[in-house]
Enzyme design. Structure first.
Site, PDB file in Angstrom:
ATOM      1  N   GLY A 263       0.868  -1.183   0.040  1.00 53.46           N
ATOM      2  CA  GLY A 263       0.060  -0.072   0.125  1.00 53.46           C
ATOM      3  C   GLY A 263       0.776   1.146   0.165  1.00 53.46           C
ATOM      4  O   GLY A 263       2.188   1.223   0.392  1.00 53.46           O
ATOM      5  N   CYS A 264       0.164   2.339  -0.522  1.00 55.37           N
ATOM      6  CA  CYS A 264       1.078   3.543  -0.687  1.00 55.37           C
ATOM      7  C   CYS A 264       1.762   4.019   0.740  1.00 55.37           C
ATOM      8  O   CYS A 264       2.795   4.377   1.227  1.00 55.37           O
ATOM      9  CB  CYS A 264       0.411   4.567  -1.337  1.00 55.37           C
ATOM     10  SG  CYS A 264      -1.496   4.867  -0.855  1.00 55.37           S
ATOM     11  N   TYR A 265       0.535   4.164   1.824  1.00 57.88           N
ATOM     12  CA  TYR A 265       0.913   4.569   3.112  1.00 57.88           C
ATOM     13  C   TYR A 265       2.042   3.818   3.790  1.00 57.88           C
ATOM     14  O   TYR A 265       3.019   4.086   4.239  1.00 57.88           O
ATOM     15  CB  TYR A 265      -0.239   4.887   3.989  1.00 57.88           C
ATOM     16  CG  TYR A 265      -1.184   5.966   3.776  1.00 57.88           C
ATOM     17  CD1 TYR A 265      -2.601   5.865   3.597  1.00 57.88           C
ATOM     18  CD2 TYR A 265      -0.459   7.259   4.043  1.00 57.88           C
ATOM     19  CE1 TYR A 265      -3.216   7.115   3.418  1.00 57.88           C
ATOM     20  CE2 TYR A 265      -1.288   8.435   4.226  1.00 57.88           C
ATOM     21  CZ  TYR A 265      -2.691   8.253   3.821  1.00 57.88           C
ATOM     22  OH  TYR A 265      -3.624   9.454   3.632  1.00 57.88           O
TER      23      TYR A 265
ATOM     24  N   THR B 137       4.142   1.651   2.498  1.00 57.07           N
ATOM     25  CA  THR B 137       5.541   1.939   1.763  1.00 57.07           C
ATOM     26  C   THR B 137       6.303   3.009   2.558  1.00 57.07           C
ATOM     27  O   THR B 137       7.317   2.629   2.995  1.00 57.07           O
ATOM     28  CB  THR B 137       5.422   2.089   0.492  1.00 57.07           C
ATOM     29  OG1 THR B 137       4.743   1.041  -0.268  1.00 57.07           O
ATOM     30  CG2 THR B 137       6.926   2.448  -0.300  1.00 57.07           C
TER      31      THR B 137
END
Lengths: 353, 353, 353, 353
Positions: A152-154, A156
């Site tokens: 997930g972006c967060y 990462t």
């Protein structure tokens, strides 16, 4: 040059579009398949301004994804978790390798899925197989993986901010706090009033406080690098801008550890990383230097004033659609194919000014 | 109706403009004096669109401030800390009461000034006299104060978020973390490239990490309400919007305390406060509901997932120019003059949509 | 592959940065020189995240520009007009070909310089030599030019919007109105309060109405393509965003001309243009599809309701830093060097989402 | 003080919210009724932060509007045109006076409704009765009107920009061009992807070019003040901000007329207008000075360079929700009730900074 056939399922979402741009310019990739109901029948060139052969490729409908994907060596799933969950087993059986940009295969613990994803996992067996695609921390399993769960972006940004400190045993047993903020493209295409310009512009707020979907994923990563459960709190906020994530992470040095050691741990961990840069000060970590690129900038500051002895603050910034999604997926693809890790990614430039 | 003569020194800065608007509509105030070098000689009406007598008032030059201030019962100093430091003794001697919007008289400990304000305090004796103007927490000394140190914007939001929890002894001995973000007007009028539109738009970043000027002020407030030193970390971030501050505060319940008790403590503390509202969830705390008003919204969430047992997260939002500066100054004025606390403030409305 | 040495004078301004990014990725270019006082001594890679040899290049001080430029076959001047005016003669004498991004050599009529640029032209002889670098309209002189005057950003968009209609004699003798709006990077790096985030955000306004610097340049272009003086009004507006220009142009079809002919004229004019796309409707022309690219989208609508018979409205959008400056400069470089016109430019992608 | 019962139908849309705020603070108004399905049953105070009796008023469902409206002397219809069309006859019959914020009763010519509003007018007889509520130009019929058609936002700004010039016969027979741009609240509450933050931020575009709904309305007003048909073109653009409209209008002085006469015409026309201010230069007309207020700023520039002889450019700015909707409606209410025209409106202040 021999090119490998790659496909993108769900190519008209923001991550899918980003993946299309990156893969279209990737010298070893032949983008063979892009699927989208919204743009079905249209040419990629017409939609995204991409020239050449890729520009002439046309979007196939989503329900043809599984069938057409068989022509590809690897497919990117830029689909909702429920869709990925459904498609992955068949793709793997057909011998297609998969990079799933959704959260459907990120968590080892099946019990987390009902709680955080609102579904019961239909292929728990595959959870073990899936390689969590964060190369800077978990490189080993990616090259041979048939299924990569793209982080997930967060998750990462949070992982990159403190993992080296946990690996080096420099933080105490207390909890780590991640206060994060993201631009709106992180929410995907939205036709909701909530995400309308009139409601988001000039505003800022936290959401899903103490119940965000990325929490178990971050917990899993921290436990993995620390070799122990790491208590954590993760808070997401919505920024009135389109792209970028900034995480401000708070930890405390364990007794005897120093700020210098902490900085060194970050620098060493990322010394040979082509995409992670350690800045001298958290003030130098911002969205505009990384947005548009697959880079992550990180910096650490430590308390010297005595107001919070032992406190370390680490900031980390990424582009939520690139290092937080499509760029990292391409990075994983490069590793899976045995190509140079930076192929198609080193040429990305910051959008700024 | 008898009106009291009030003056604003430094009336063309963002806080000064805000104070002018509020005081111009205050039924018991006659705005007698506004000083500004930038706008000297110009009419307030021409600059701010204010009608009536106040609109005809003209800006006097700053160097006339001390002299003309003697005509006022109370003056607002919307000036840099060094200017306030210089002007306050003379004003007090002349019998003028002062509300200082700068940080020059906020800190009890003179030693903090060289470290955080870059000057040695020239009137340490006045530090004892000054009343810290945060009515919701420190009401008692304000009505009789001759000198009110108006709190910093960040400090106001941080204090309101957790003070009731500390007063009720509900948090453990660990540190409290304040992760805050503010719109650009908080930096004042800026002709620097750093704060240019091209450099701020679509960006987000932390600044002065672990060395922000508001830290000692927040520490002083927390110690005051908790009756003990409270370790704390405060981080400021710059938002690409004009007005508003959101603070996300992190603490931990002491052993035996519950989330219900924590929520109750917030509700009780603010039950009779006209400006602070406790929301049901942190997701409901945002800038757009408070910007333009003297309000502060606060909400608490507690960990129920087990990822960080005992963790409480409190969000608080204010308008940095109103409750964070000029509005709070008028609230203090009302108390100093024995007027109804909400005079001139209850009519303020949110700018939204 | 043989690479040609190119230099950028004034490489730290927004246009200079854009030129650096594009040239760094241009397969036939060796970026040999970048000058900047602000960044002198620093590595390009450190400032712009560019890898490889270009990343290791260091910024030389501006006063070394003339001297070091002699090592280059072509230099880009991304400097103020007064600086370009001063540097160009010497560079040409040294045998260096020049692409000037300023307005110093755009106007044929020396009399316009005092009026619009506040200086008397010191090299009027060179005005005749300079080729106006707008390839879509004035291709012929560029390949052999020693000095190319790169068009202004607004002027580029305005010219591309209506030139084909004028060339085809489809508009009447009346004036053409260009109502344009640009993002803030068009103003360059600014440390003025006027261009601060707090003053530009959420605002919109016209500036230099009926006295903008680009007016004589647009007039010159229109006269050139129409073969007659074309009365015109040009209005610039400032948009609260960073990059992009939209022009809405108003003209009237001459008696007997039809909207279909007008559309056809645009389509034919740009049929073989790699960078200009004619859209079906002005509603489809927007900034986000072109920002980040060297493209220009154009579309025409004609009155069918009878409210303004004969009225045609043409919208055109470009990225002010790319097609409006650095991208067009590279397009001119390609023509000057006899390279494929799209080299280094076809790979640019839109920043969006 | 005796207060008059007023109601707002459709009180949760952006115009309805704005009307609620203004009427809640209006000394002669008792806000008796607010209807909204979305917020039915909720208290106004909870939704909008309004104190006092008005804050305790609860939203009734829309289908109760007609019934409950009978308790009011005047109702504001902040509803879609189709809803207004349906409700107005019954309200008038019940003796309730109506201020309709939609376009349902603005146009005299019934034929325009199918073309621009997609419906056939069901009460053409009422079109004659309706007073077009633009006080600065058409004051006479408003005080005695039972039905006021509140002008469109764009139409208001366009009309105010040039009407005095047309009335004074200073413009030639040519067409007048209105190039306008508006913030997103002008589109109302939107759950469409088109109006999502990710799609609007950092973008700018024209829409409904040469087919916008406000064109016939503007044409009707110009014909009315000029005493002849005035050819016109109106173009709308979407700005990435929340509130405000700027119109840049282009006309040509008739032979013999001078710029000085034109400026004088504007100044005289608005000399006694409490809400329209004529600025010295179009550069001084911007959104931030008027947003939040019922004001309109206007300024004229004339060609002196010779590039477009006789050209005059007039800029006008308003807040689309105030002078463009709710504020103008209250201004009309004041006239209908025989109250001072500025009641409840002179205290509005600009949101800026």
């Amino acid at each position: 040059m021999h090119k490998t056939a790659i496909g993108i399922i769900g190519a008209s979402g923001y991550s899918g579009i980003e993946a299309t741009h990156i893969l279209a310019a990737h010298e070893k990739v032949e983008l063979r398949l892009v699927t989208s109901d919204r743009w079905q029948g249209e040419a990629v060139g017409r939609r995204l301004g991409i020239a050449g052969a890729t520009g002439q490729l046309r979007y196939a409908p989503l329900d043809k994804s599984a069938e057409l994907a068989r022509e590809c060596a690897v497919v990117f799933l830029a689909t909702p978790a429920e869709s990925s969950l459904h498609m992955v087993p068949g793709l793997l059986e057909a011998g297609v390798r998969v990079i799933d940009l959704s959260g459907a295969f990120r968590l080892r613990d099946t019990a987390s899925y009902p709680a955080f994803y609102n579904f019961t996992h239909s292929s728990p067996g595959l959870l073990e197989q899936a390689a969590y695609g964060l190369p800077e921390l978990f490189r080993e399993r990616i090259p041979s993986a048939r299924l990569v769960a793209n982080p997930g972006c967060y998750a990462t940004a949070c992982a990159l901010s403190v993992a080296p400190l946990l690996r080096a045993g420099l933080l105490d047993e207390g909890s780590v706090i991640f206060d994060a903020a993201s631009g709106t493209t992180g929410a995907g295409r939205k036709g909701s009033e909530d995400m309308s310009f009139s409601e988001v512009d000039e505003d800022f707020r936290a959401y899903r406080v103490l119940r965000h979907q990325h929490t178990p994923e971050i917990a899993q990563t921290l436990a993995s690098v620390a070799g122990r459960t790491v208590p954590l709190t993760f808070t997401a906020h919505l920024l009135p801008l389109k792209r970028g994530i900034l995480v401000t992470a708070y930890g405390r040095l364990r007794s005897g550890a120093t700020a210098a050691e902490a900085r060194a741990a970050l620098e060493q961990a990322y010394a040979s990383s082509p995409f992670v840069t350690v800045e001298a000060s958290p003030d130098a970590v911002n969205l505009k230097s990384v947005v548009g690129t697959n880079r992550c900038t990180v910096a650490l500051a430590a308390d010297t004033s005595g107001y919070d002895p032992g406190r370390v603050v680490v900031t980390a910034a990424i582009d939520n659609l690139v290092k937080g999604a499509a760029g990292q997926a391409v990075q994983n693809l490069n590793l899976m194919m045995g190509w140079e890790e930076t192929l198609g990614l080193s040429t990305l430039r910051a959008f700024s000014p």
